[in-house]
Scaffold this active site. Sequence first.
Site, short mmCIF file in Angstrom:
data_model
loop_
_atom_site.label_atom_id
_atom_site.label_comp_id
_atom_site.label_asym_id
_atom_site.label_seq_id
_atom_site.Cartn_x
_atom_site.Cartn_y
_atom_site.Cartn_z
N TRP A 160 0.85 -1.18 0.00
CA TRP A 160 0.00 0.00 0.00
C TRP A 160 0.90 1.25 0.00
CZ3 TRP A 160 -0.51 3.93 3.74
CH2 TRP A 160 -1.51 4.86 3.44
N ARG A 163 -8.98 -2.79 8.16
CA ARG A 163 -9.54 -1.43 8.11
C ARG A 163 -10.94 -1.42 8.75
NH1 ARG A 163 -11.15 3.12 3.78
NH2 ARG A 163 -9.81 4.76 4.53
N LYS A 195 -16.15 6.07 -8.51
CA LYS A 195 -14.86 5.53 -8.07
C LYS A 195 -15.17 4.32 -7.21
CE LYS A 195 -10.89 6.71 -5.11
NZ LYS A 195 -10.22 7.79 -4.37
N ASP A 253 -14.06 1.41 -4.95
CA ASP A 253 -12.92 1.09 -4.08
C ASP A 253 -13.10 -0.31 -3.48
OD1 ASP A 253 -10.63 1.50 -2.59
OD2 ASP A 253 -11.33 3.33 -1.62
N ASN A 274 -11.13 -1.91 0.00
CA ASN A 274 -10.02 -1.60 0.89
C ASN A 274 -9.55 -2.75 1.77
OD1 ASN A 274 -9.22 1.21 0.43
ND2 ASN A 274 -11.37 1.62 0.85
N ASP A 280 -2.32 5.42 -3.32
CA ASP A 280 -2.70 6.49 -2.40
C ASP A 280 -1.53 7.41 -2.12
OD1 ASP A 280 -5.28 5.74 -2.20
OD2 ASP A 280 -5.13 4.80 -0.23
C1 DGJ Z 1 -8.64 4.21 -0.41
C2 DGJ Z 1 -8.51 4.98 -1.69
O1 DGJ Z 1 -7.37 4.56 -2.39
C3 DGJ Z 1 -8.46 6.46 -1.37
O2 DGJ Z 1 -8.26 7.21 -2.53
C4 DGJ Z 1 -9.75 6.84 -0.70
O3 DGJ Z 1 -10.81 6.67 -1.60
C5 DGJ Z 1 -9.97 5.99 0.55
N1 DGJ Z 1 -9.86 4.60 0.26
C6 DGJ Z 1 -11.33 6.27 1.14
O4 DGJ Z 1 -11.62 5.45 2.18
#
Ligand code: DGJ
Length: 713
Positions: free
Chosen positions: A178, A419, A452, A454, A456, A524
């Site tokens: 990351w 997370r 977008k 995502d 995570n 990020d």
């Molecule tokens: C991870 C993404 O890569 C970021 O750009 C952002 O959207 C965050 N998550 C939000 O939780």
Amino acid sequence: MPIIYHENHRLFEIRTARASYLFGVNDAGTLQHLYWGEPIHAEEAAELLKSRSHSSFDAAVDRETEEYGGWGGASYAEPGLKATFADGVRDVRLIYCGYTIEGADEDGEELAVHLEDAQYALRVELRYKPIHRHDLIERRAILRNGETSPVRIEQVMAALWSVGRLPDYRLTHVTGRWAGEYQLRSAPLTEGKKVLESRRGFTGPHANPWFALDDGSASETAGRVWFGALAWSGNWKLALERTTFGGIRIAGGVNDFDGAFALAEGETYASPVFVGGFAAGGFGDMSRKLHRYQREEIQPTRAPRKVLYNSWEATEFAVNVRDQLALAERAAKLGVERYVVDDGWFGERHSDRAGLGDWHVNAEKFPNGLEELIGAVKEQGMEFGLWVEPESVNPDSELFRRHPDWIYRFPTRDGTQLRNQYLLNLGKPEVKAFVLAFMTELLSNHDISFIKWDMNRTVTEPGGGESGADETASVWIRHVEHLYEIWAELRARFPHVEFETCAGGGARIDLGILRYADQAWISDNTDARDRLSIQEGFTYAYSPSVMMCWVTEAPNGFNGRSLPLSYRFHSAMMGGLGIGADIGRWSAEEMEAAARYVGVYKEIRHLIAEGDQYRLASLRESNIAAYQYVDADGGEAVVFAFLQAQSFGGTERRLRLRGLVPDALYEVRGDDGSPGFVRHGSTLMHLGVPLALRGDDVSWLLRVKRVDATAAN
Ligand code: DGJ
């Protein structure tokens, strides 16, 4: 006719613009790989089909190079197929039984080579689709169980690639984590196996399903490179195996780890595509072939990326309509075209501890609904975009309280939280239906032009929750299949909406998801210097046309480094330009300069979207990084150069440009107000352009435009 079967030799020839790929059927009925490289006369390679002499201690399969083999007999190399039949036999012998060619022209022909086990009605169809103009071949394997009982499939690779004997082999690939994705690595491959893989349920930031192989001597501009990329966004595996007889083979497909599944009677399984290619002109040539392929065959849209603003780094979870309206007003002044609200707009999402899964607008943050903001954004001439993370759920959410059984879990285990969230089991039909329904509602009820998407966290405890259930591979595969189906359906229902793939930065980018995503968030980490190496590694395999880059604060949170605004813009202008800074705090001078850079970007972005990229210099090799983008006929180019640190007074350095027309005249002009000059293409490419850079962390944008009569005509 890119596909030719030479009947007299039982030889298959796949001919692309600048490469030949040959394999044939030997006397034992097995498929032998013969050649992959520069074009040759195919029939003259037929002699390679004869059995090679070997000692009686060694099996023939060790010496010869199977085009695609099963685990069976004396075959110990990484197999294409490993299976157990209903009677307990765990031995696969694939015999050639014919071929078909579908389609007719250079762009449409596809070869299917039919193999069948010597005893059992388990059939494999090897598919080869040449992408003629880019010297690529899309390969995949399709399995059919013609038995009257299920067959347990323990490994099925999309393709095995072989490269002829080289004195040495060097593997180039990317690794990372990351905020440090796409770091390039090169290392010799000695005897044994090097496995690149993901067992995390998604593509991963730690590795990426792409490889490049050479003999250790290829450079950016010269040398033979063999390469491939797998179109799969779940668990994947590339096994590069060098044998003690000097051969090499690269097996790639869905990861077999925890991956066995039952193929029922009459059932079919199709592997993802594993595209492979050959480039005679070094790593740059390789990347440009992959880039063009992505632009022409993979990307759902080809228009240049819209300049976007994203509020994540400015507000994080503290989203509210007042601040968003203020940011939107500032963004419009910069020339931004797409305003995106990131995480924090929904449910009780005030931190990463709650709310994920509750996809309704938070009424305290947006008392008049999203429409108030969307209206203002549109009034100011921008599109509206929104962040979602549909596959995840916080334990502290209405969704989880309603459906605790929707997450991946094993019955006797506490699920792992990453997370502070779990992952929904997207393989379950009801979960897939839920995601499709809420996304449809969101996109129907609001004027949203951009999503977008995502993700995570990785997959852990990949079970369906029931005791005694054997789901294994079907779980891993179904998640990805359902994801692709949802994206395909959403694109069909909302053709005006564009999508970005994001996974905690750049952890889900591959040729599979890029069929559905217009653009990709690659990290990020928005430190403009770190970004140079992240972006450079990314472009080895993937096209800059989809690579999203933001200009953010100085000092940047990641390294505490302060880089000039010009540097931050130049670094971000090399892909799809975004702004992610707290622009409410920018001074009038910064706003004015930023608006100027956005204006320049709009003038050059067609070169980023459609041009050829040349990596002129890398921070891996010197204190200069430089990248050029040039249009197809060499009429226009843009160059970005970065000097990391000047020392000992420095010597004058020249940048040799690429891809121009030697006898044409070009005007060369910086974006720093310095006077331009006119030179011939040959001078710019061979003598080079003097690099007007001095100091630490300075950058330069150079525009090169053909000005002679030919261009004017
Ligand atoms: C991870 C993404 O890569 C970021 O750009 C952002 O959207 C965050 N998550 C939000 O939780």
